[in-house]
Scaffold this motif. Structure first.
Motif, mmCIF file in Angstrom:
data_model
loop_
_atom_site.group_PDB
_atom_site.id
_atom_site.type_symbol
_atom_site.label_atom_id
_atom_site.label_comp_id
_atom_site.label_asym_id
_atom_site.label_seq_id
_atom_site.Cartn_x
_atom_site.Cartn_y
_atom_site.Cartn_z
ATOM 1 N N VAL A 181 0.826 -1.203 0.000
ATOM 2 C CA VAL A 181 0.000 0.000 0.000
ATOM 3 C C VAL A 181 0.861 1.255 0.000
ATOM 4 C CG1 VAL A 181 -1.922 -1.111 1.144
ATOM 5 C CG2 VAL A 181 -0.187 0.024 2.516
ATOM 6 N N SER A 182 2.110 1.109 0.364
ATOM 7 C CA SER A 182 3.021 2.242 0.253
ATOM 8 C C SER A 182 4.437 1.714 0.136
ATOM 9 C CB SER A 182 2.911 3.170 1.466
ATOM 10 O OG SER A 182 3.446 2.537 2.612
ATOM 11 N N PHE A 183 5.300 2.504 -0.449
ATOM 12 C CA PHE A 183 6.706 2.139 -0.591
ATOM 13 C C PHE A 183 7.556 3.150 0.165
ATOM 14 C CE2 PHE A 183 4.668 0.202 -4.273
ATOM 15 C CZ PHE A 183 5.164 -1.091 -4.191
ATOM 16 N N ASP A 184 8.500 2.651 0.907
ATOM 17 C CA ASP A 184 9.293 3.508 1.774
ATOM 18 C C ASP A 184 10.711 3.718 1.270
ATOM 19 O OD1 ASP A 184 7.134 3.614 3.468
ATOM 20 O OD2 ASP A 184 7.839 1.966 4.721
ATOM 21 N N HIS A 185 11.365 2.651 0.823
ATOM 22 C CA HIS A 185 12.787 2.741 0.496
ATOM 23 C C HIS A 185 13.084 2.035 -0.820
ATOM 24 C CE1 HIS A 185 13.795 4.329 4.430
ATOM 25 N NE2 HIS A 185 13.062 3.376 4.968
ATOM 26 N N LEU A 186 14.068 2.559 -1.495
ATOM 27 C CA LEU A 186 14.571 1.913 -2.704
ATOM 28 C C LEU A 186 16.090 1.941 -2.628
ATOM 29 C CD1 LEU A 186 13.353 2.335 -6.347
ATOM 30 C CD2 LEU A 186 15.779 2.575 -5.833
ATOM 31 N N ALA A 187 16.719 0.799 -2.903
ATOM 32 C CA ALA A 187 18.174 0.722 -2.883
ATOM 33 C C ALA A 187 18.653 0.007 -4.137
ATOM 34 C CB ALA A 187 18.649 -0.025 -1.636
ATOM 35 N N VAL A 188 19.737 0.496 -4.678
ATOM 36 C CA VAL A 188 20.288 -0.077 -5.898
ATOM 37 C C VAL A 188 21.743 -0.430 -5.656
ATOM 38 C CG1 VAL A 188 20.782 0.300 -8.338
ATOM 39 C CG2 VAL A 188 18.747 1.320 -7.316
ATOM 40 N N ARG A 189 22.123 -1.632 -6.002
ATOM 41 C CA ARG A 189 23.516 -2.051 -5.998
ATOM 42 C C ARG A 189 23.775 -2.802 -7.297
ATOM 43 N NH1 ARG A 189 27.366 -2.581 -1.841
ATOM 44 N NH2 ARG A 189 27.224 -0.662 -0.649
ATOM 45 N N GLY A 190 24.528 -2.209 -8.191
ATOM 46 C CA GLY A 190 24.771 -2.851 -9.462
ATOM 47 C C GLY A 190 23.460 -3.119 -10.176
ATOM 48 N N ALA A 191 23.250 -4.381 -10.526
ATOM 49 C CA ALA A 191 22.019 -4.737 -11.233
ATOM 50 C C ALA A 191 20.891 -5.107 -10.280
ATOM 51 C CB ALA A 191 22.290 -5.912 -12.174
ATOM 52 N N THR A 192 21.150 -5.004 -8.982
ATOM 53 C CA THR A 192 20.125 -5.355 -7.998
ATOM 54 C C THR A 192 19.353 -4.111 -7.561
ATOM 55 O OG1 THR A 192 21.409 -7.223 -7.169
ATOM 56 C CG2 THR A 192 19.709 -6.329 -5.714
ATOM 57 N N ILE A 193 18.064 -4.201 -7.661
ATOM 58 C CA ILE A 193 17.193 -3.107 -7.224
ATOM 59 C C ILE A 193 16.218 -3.691 -6.208
ATOM 60 C CG2 ILE A 193 15.516 -1.368 -7.937
ATOM 61 C CD1 ILE A 193 16.906 -2.269 -10.868
ATOM 62 N N VAL A 194 16.179 -3.112 -5.041
ATOM 63 C CA VAL A 194 15.302 -3.604 -3.970
ATOM 64 C C VAL A 194 14.408 -2.459 -3.517
ATOM 65 C CG1 VAL A 194 15.184 -4.621 -1.664
ATOM 66 C CG2 VAL A 194 17.037 -5.266 -3.216
ATOM 67 N N GLY A 211 18.826 -5.780 -13.267
ATOM 68 C CA GLY A 211 18.705 -4.409 -13.740
ATOM 69 C C GLY A 211 17.297 -3.979 -14.059
ATOM 70 N N GLY A 212 16.320 -4.656 -13.510
ATOM 71 C CA GLY A 212 14.935 -4.265 -13.716
ATOM 72 C C GLY A 212 14.237 -5.014 -14.830
ATOM 73 N N ALA A 213 14.919 -5.988 -15.444
ATOM 74 C CA ALA A 213 14.268 -6.751 -16.518
ATOM 75 C C ALA A 213 13.151 -7.617 -15.965
ATOM 76 C CB ALA A 213 15.298 -7.614 -17.247
ATOM 77 N N THR A 214 13.389 -8.246 -14.851
ATOM 78 C CA THR A 214 12.354 -9.055 -14.207
ATOM 79 C C THR A 214 12.290 -8.709 -12.733
ATOM 80 O OG1 THR A 214 13.903 -10.856 -13.745
ATOM 81 C CG2 THR A 214 12.639 -10.976 -15.806
ATOM 82 N N THR A 229 11.535 2.727 9.030
ATOM 83 C CA THR A 229 12.463 1.669 8.671
ATOM 84 C C THR A 229 13.678 2.258 7.981
ATOM 85 O OG1 THR A 229 11.338 1.349 6.564
ATOM 86 C CG2 THR A 229 10.663 -0.070 8.381
ATOM 87 N N LEU A 230 14.755 1.493 7.976
ATOM 88 C CA LEU A 230 15.967 1.830 7.245
ATOM 89 C C LEU A 230 16.307 0.636 6.364
ATOM 90 C CD1 LEU A 230 18.066 3.184 10.259
ATOM 91 C CD2 LEU A 230 16.783 4.541 8.612
ATOM 92 N N LEU A 231 16.887 0.890 5.231
ATOM 93 C CA LEU A 231 17.216 -0.204 4.328
ATOM 94 C C LEU A 231 18.619 -0.013 3.777
ATOM 95 C CD1 LEU A 231 16.353 -2.723 2.654
ATOM 96 C CD2 LEU A 231 15.564 -1.131 0.893
ATOM 97 N N ALA A 232 19.413 -1.075 3.821
ATOM 98 C CA ALA A 232 20.718 -1.092 3.165
ATOM 99 C C ALA A 232 20.806 -2.388 2.365
ATOM 100 C CB ALA A 232 21.846 -1.019 4.189
ATOM 101 N N VAL A 233 21.236 -2.291 1.148
ATOM 102 C CA VAL A 233 21.352 -3.448 0.261
ATOM 103 C C VAL A 233 22.788 -3.541 -0.223
ATOM 104 C CG1 VAL A 233 20.657 -4.395 -1.959
ATOM 105 C CG2 VAL A 233 18.940 -3.414 -0.444
ATOM 106 N N LEU A 234 23.378 -4.727 -0.033
ATOM 107 C CA LEU A 234 24.770 -4.911 -0.432
ATOM 108 C C LEU A 234 24.872 -5.525 -1.811
ATOM 109 C CD1 LEU A 234 24.458 -5.417 2.837
ATOM 110 C CD2 LEU A 234 26.881 -5.815 2.604
ATOM 111 N N ASP A 235 24.035 -6.505 -2.083
ATOM 112 C CA ASP A 235 24.013 -7.178 -3.372
ATOM 113 C C ASP A 235 22.686 -7.920 -3.470
ATOM 114 O OD1 ASP A 235 24.283 -9.548 -1.847
ATOM 115 O OD2 ASP A 235 26.469 -9.391 -1.924
#
Lengths: 174, 516
Positions: free
Chosen positions: B267-280, B301-304, B321-327
């Protein structure tokens, strides 16, 4: 007064009465509505740095307030206060037909099951997008659509005429 | 009958409901008290919330269709949480990082030594920072909306302040992000009717005098991340957007299951993190009155895209919340005083601790993490969050520094001297300390009321009518709501409204009053 309080106060003044009244109409309990609205606005103040930056802060408040009101209902089975205003006092004999239709509509709304009434209040009075209505009611968007549809069908049955709806496509509801 | 008649009837019926009587002031006062209590009891609350959470199931669907993006996206910045309002931790590697506070801190040896930029050269206001290896930028928006940009090149020494043109219509600078020394974006959020809209400015001018040009008025409102000069991602409250032209145009991301909508995912989105081809993308979904974390993730990279469950803990409707994405596999989710970690791309989660009052966190590796708190502390973990150690950094803001004079009848307590400085909070603290010393505390024995003042040390007028305990000291807890006068012998109890009394600033630090 700090920046937080200043910006929050403007938001509060602009939205608090409408949130209270919408909840009072939906739950038919003005006291519970006001308590829920106050709690929601207090939480909005606490998280104002985040809430104030939301696309629709008022939608967030509606969601929290509805949750709060529902929780209070479960907790203390609050006394139901009848919807204020005149009900069924008007006769078709002495007023214009349009007024009779409006009165019939109001009566039909008042007779809706609470969940259906909540759905149309949030959707058509508070003008929330479907996603926010879903969040407030704790269900999926599809369920909101079916609940609103059921409410409209019931109103149509009560009124004996069709309600024309043009489903607004809110960008956030897609 | 048209649906507009239904709207009119609802409006009439709502107007007939009893008029709510409460003004904003009591709600603000209760909110301020709640803020204070929340800080004290956050650990207890989170424990209770965690213990209550269980049994959450979300369907997982792997996308068969998706969106196109650059086939070879460049590595992104360290995926730190948004460092809004200062004190953000931004680490671009295990050795190099920045703390976006006052002053700006920089380490190039993994936190063993720190250099600090001069606070006095940074304008006061809301700070937003961005960093790439060796360089950082501090954007400050003053209360009057004025924008200044301070680049720091090769260390914490800030270059000459640049004054940027004001944002239109009271828009607020939300985020600053750079992919290298030359390419950066400034995201501002302004009102657009009842909704918010993102205003995106771009610079490609590099060192020297940076110039930002407006490239979009329909940009995301937060979570802005670019992988290269053209491809980027962002979120609105209820959607995920992408750009392939540097931010000029944005389009919505399709969810994995074509039978579902984005609103069905969260219902809502809070955080977006990008590492290389990974998007969370982290979002939330209400379950039984509480929110649960859910994720949309792409590893190509967002293909799927695929959906993932968050940890089986309820966030509450308002939990930050806090978000960190490594890979693709290692993500860290901060929630209250807990840090949830997944090392298999969101399939399973394990909980550990997060330093109290963490405002941001940054994980350059799976084990190596940094957290900055809103009271100026910096903490470091080398075991993936199992344990955190405070880091000895140059003095940070004195938000939590306690000062107290001890009037007769109050228990003794340690007095922490405030750091030297000529900042407003120091002056406010001194004013409060003078007040406590002069009045030797305030007791409800002489009047059943606490009174607001219209000038420092001035006369008081009644605010409320319950007995008030003696104040023993004063401390600056948060400049956003002023100086707190306290008696440490009294347990704070929100249900009895006994102890918490806050002196708040009505006009900066110069005019202050009281809330109970």
């Amino acid at each position: 007064m700090g920046n937080r309080a200043v910006s929050f106060t403007a938001f509060y003044d602009g939205n608090y009465p409408s949130v209270c009244r919408a909840l009072a109409l939906a739950f038919r309990d003005s006291q519970r509505a006001e308590e829920a609205a106050q709690e929601a606005f207090i939480r909005a103040y606490v998280y104002w740095r985040r809430v104030g930056r939301m696309d629709r802060p008022a939608g967030w408040v509606y969601v929290v307030a509805v949750h709060q009101a529902a929780r209070a209902r479960r907790r203390d089975d609050a006394t139901v206060v009848p919807v204020a205003g005149r009900r069924g006092e008007t006769t078709a004999m002495d007023i214009a037909e349009g007024v009779v239709e409006r009165e019939a509509l109001r009566l039909a709304i008042a007779r809706l099951p609470e969940r259906q009434r909540l759905a149309i209040v949030l959707r058509y009075l508070a003008d929330l997008p479907l996603v926010d209505v879903a969040a407030a009611m704790g269900c999926a968007v599809g369920t909101v659509k079916s609940t609103v549809h059921a409410a409209l069908v019931r109103l149509e049955a009560d009124l004996g005429e069709e309600i024309e709806t043009i489903e607004e496509v809110h960008p956030d509801a897609r | 009958m048209h649906v507009d008649e239904l709207r009119e009837a609802l409006t009439e019926m709502a107007a007939e409901q009893p008029a709510p009587v409460a003004g904003a002031e009591p709600v603000v006062a209760r909110g301020q008290r709640r803020l204070r209590l929340r800080r004290v009891s956050v650990a207890v609350v989170v424990l209770a919330v965690v213990s209550a959470g269980a049994g959450f199931v979300v369907n997982r669907h792997v996308a068969k269709r998706g969106v196109e993006v650059s086939p070879t996206p460049k590595p992104a910045l360290a995926a730190a949480a948004r460092p809004a309002d200062g004190n953000g931790a931004l680490f671009t590697s295990s050795s190099e990082g920045w703390i976006c506070g006052d002053p700006l801190l920089h380490t190039a040896d993994g936190g063993h030594t720190w250099q600090s930029g001069s606070f006095s050269t940074v304008a006061s206001g809301t700070r937003t920072c961005a960093a790439v290896p060796t360089d950082a930028w501090v954007l400050v928006q003053a209360a009057d909306g004025g924008l200044t940009l301070r680049p720091a090149q090769g260390g914490p020494n800030l270059a000459v302040t640049q004054t940027l043109p004001p944002l239109p219509g009271g828009a607020v600078a939300e985020q600053l992000t750079f992919i290298d020394k030359n390419n950066g974006w400034l995201l501002a959020v302004g009102d657009h009717g009842a909704a918010k809209r993102g205003l995106l400015y771009r610079t490609t001018t590099g060192s020297g005098r940076m110039q930002f040009a407006l490239v979009s008025t329909e940009a995301p409102t937060r979570g802005l991340q670019f992988v290269n000069a053209t491809h980027g991602w962002g979120i609105t409250q209820s959607g995920v957007l992408r750009t392939t032209d540097g931010g000029t145009t944005w389009s919505s991301v399709a969810v994995p299951d074509p039978r579902r909508t984005v609103a069905d995912v969260a219902v809502s989105f809070d955080h977006l993190a990008v590492r290389g081809a990974t998007i969370v993308v982290q979002g939330r979904n209400p379950v039984g009155g509480f929110d649960m974390s859910v994720f949309l993730v792409s590893t190509d990279g967002g293909a799927t895209w695929a959906e993932r469950n968050g940890p089986a803990t309820r966030l509450g409707t308002t939990e930050a919340t806090l978000l960190a994405v490594l890979d693709a596999k290692h993500w860290r989710l901060g929630s209250g005083s807990d840090m949830w970690a997944t090392d298999d791309g969101g399939h399973s989660w394990a909980v550990s601790a997060l330093p109290p009052r963490a405002l941001s966190m940054s994980f350059p590796t799976a084990d190596d993490g940094w957290a900055a708190t809103d009271d100026g502390r910096v903490e470091h973990t080398t075991d993936g969050g199992q344990s955190w150690q405070p880091v000895d950094t140059p003095p940070q803001p004195a938000w939590s520094s306690t000062i107290a004079s001890v009037p007769t009848g109050c228990p003794s307590r340690a007095i922490t001297a405030p750091p030297p400085g000529e900042h407003e909070e120091d002056e406010a603290r001194r004013a409060a300390e003078d007040y406590v010393r002069r009045t030797r505390g305030w007791t409800g024995e002489t009047a059943e009321a606490v009174y607001p003042v219209t000038e420092p040390g001035g006369r008081f007028g009644a605010v409320f009518s319950t007995n008030v305990p003696m104040f023993c000291g004063a401390r600056v807890a948060d400049m956003s709501y002023g100086v707190e006068l306290f008696n440490p012998s009294i347990t704070q109890d929100s249900s009895r409204n006994t102890a918490l009394v806050v002196a708040h600033f009505a006009d900066g630090w110069k005019v202050w009053g009281f809330y109970k």
